[in-house]
Scaffold this active site. Structure first.
Site, PDB file in Angstrom:
ATOM      1  CB  ILE A  49      -0.948   0.027   1.218  1.00  0.00           C
ATOM      2  CG1 ILE A  49      -0.152  -0.125   2.531  1.00  0.00           C
ATOM      3  CG2 ILE A  49      -2.004  -1.058   1.092  1.00  0.00           C
ATOM      4  CD1 ILE A  49      -1.016  -0.019   3.775  1.00  0.00           C
TER       5      ILE A  49
ATOM      6  N   GLY B 185       8.639   3.851  -0.472  1.00  0.00           N
ATOM      7  CA  GLY B 185       9.489   5.036  -0.425  1.00  0.00           C
ATOM      8  C   GLY B 185      10.946   4.631  -0.359  1.00  0.00           C
ATOM      9  N   GLY B 186      11.802   5.620  -0.093  1.00  0.00           N
ATOM     10  CA  GLY B 186      13.224   5.332  -0.025  1.00  0.00           C
ATOM     11  C   GLY B 186      13.585   4.394   1.110  1.00  0.00           C
TER      12      GLY B 186
ATOM     13  N   GLY C 127      11.738   1.767   2.098  1.00  0.00           N
ATOM     14  CA  GLY C 127      11.273   0.408   1.860  1.00  0.00           C
ATOM     15  C   GLY C 127       9.820   0.413   1.442  1.00  0.00           C
TER      16      GLY C 127
ATOM     17  CG  ASP D 228       9.465  14.035   7.381  1.00  0.00           C
ATOM     18  OD1 ASP D 228       9.672  14.876   6.484  1.00  0.00           O
ATOM     19  OD2 ASP D 228       9.400  12.819   7.156  1.00  0.00           O
TER      20      ASP D 228
END
Length: 386
Positions: free
Chosen positions: A82, A85-86, A88, A210
């Site tokens: 689903i 990204g970097g 995993g 973030d």
């Protein structure tokens, strides 16, 4: 979206066969400041660090075997993936209670790439921060798996499942229904409450670091929760105004003093919040390379359409189809500008963010049309920063 810089972790993982040795070892280290303070008569102890607070609550997290999580995802089937990204991949999975009795639970399982020490460092930070925090607007970590074996390193995290994906999906994915104006504000109010908890509701101050739409997850009722605490940091202590660290994060969301000088504070989160406010207003990402040069950087583009100008409505997300309060939208833009002050001291506190969002929702409860200029909108929601 592209990241502009990452930490370099010089540590090397030790190989073994048991789960999470790093969590156990790190908890053994005492806080020197705390020791010195408690030994000094008449002085108050220093705030405990996240690793120390985590030690008290680590028993709340379930330690999964790799086989349990493999079975939960049908061998990490692509059909159950689903997110990616970097770091995993994320899979939808089903886990059973530890005793094997009861109904299975839907979860999201993040499986980190085997290579890269940076991923491991963020994994460890996420376990510790999410093992400590407890708030309805922060995603819940259920457990983890950490294996250092002959076949390599495995790092996995198990979260509560959020069926309505992310705020990013609903703002920018044209396949999904348009997110209504009021719901956008309600979602941001929820995550502002989560940030307020991080900034001042714990024994130690936490800088999220973030904040962006992809890290705002939505449950079945569109209740928002902040996720991905791999980049979170403890805030400054004593009379310090910031912590110094190498910049890391997503381009377009980081505050200028952080990018240019490596100075990180809770006001860095406020800057990021200002960026996201403009994203919900415009329906555009912070950076879009496929647009004309003058429109690629969102913050530069919106400056051409000030909140008090007649041209302001030209930046509003066209998918809203005039179903919004123009008065509230103007005030949200003004407040976003206050969050984006160059000087961190001139940005509002998170409590003021919450107050302004509540007022914007109140304005939006009145007849919702872009032509509606309520008399209340003349009373600016932008608080005076002392």
């Amino acid at each position: 979206m592209k990241c502009f810089l990452y930490f370099k972790d010089k540590s090397k993982a030790k190989r073994g066969s048991n789960s999470a040795p790093e969590l156990q070892n790190q908890n053994k280290h005492k806080n020197p400041a705390l020791d010195r303070a408690t030994k000094s008569s008449g002085s108050l102890p220093s705030p405990r660090s996240i690793p120390e607070l985590y030690k008290e609550k680590e028993h709340n997290l379930r330690v999964f075997t790799f086989q349990e999580l493999r079975d939960a995802t049908n061998g990490f089937s692509r059909l159950l993936k689903i997110g990616e990204g970097g770091f995993g991949s994320v899979y939808k999975g089903t886990i059973r209670p530890p005793n094997g009795r009861g109904n299975p639970t839907l979860v999201a399982i993040k499986k980190l790439n085997k290579n890269g020490l940076q991923g491991h460092k963020e994994w460890l930070a996420e376990v510790q921060f999410l093992g400590v925090v407890d708030h309805p607007n922060l995603v819940k970590l259920l457990g983890y798996c950490s294996i250092d074996g002959e076949r390599g390193i495995q790092r996995l995290l198990v979260y509560e499942f959020m069926p309505n994906r992310s705020l990013e999906d609903h703002l920018f994915n044209r396949v999904l229904p348009t997110l209504p104006w009021k719901r956008r504000l309600q979602i941001l109010l929820g995550v502002a409450l989560g940030l307020a908890y991080l900034h001042g509701g714990l024994e130690v101050q936490v800088i999220y670091r973030d904040f962006k739409t992809s890290n705002v997850l939505l449950d079945e009722n569109f209740h928002p929760k902040l996720s991905d605490f791999g980049l979170a940091r403890e805030g400054p202590t004593g009379d310090r105004t910031h912590v110094s660290t190498a910049p890391v994060g997503t381009y377009g969301y980081a505050a200028p003093e952080y990018v240019e000088l490596g100075r990180l504070s809770v006001q860095s989160d406020i800057w990021s919040f200002g960026v996201v406010l403009y994203e919900i207003l415009t329906g555009r990402r912070a950076l879009e390379r496929n647009r004309p040069i003058a429109e690629q950087k969102l913050l530069l583009w919106v400056k051409q359409y000030p909140a008090d100008s007649n041209r302001f409505s030209m930046i509003i997300d066209p998918r809203l189809r005039n179903q919004y309060s123009l008065g509230a939208a103007r005030e949200i833009a003004k407040f976003a500008d206050s969050c984006l002050n160059k000087n961190p001291k001139d940005r509002p506190e998170i409590s003021q963010v919450i107050q302004s969002l509540k007022q914007a929702i109140e304005y939006s409860d009145e007849p919702t049309t872009s032509r509606n200029m309520t008399s209340k909108s003349s009373q600016s929601m932008v608080p005076k920063v002392k």
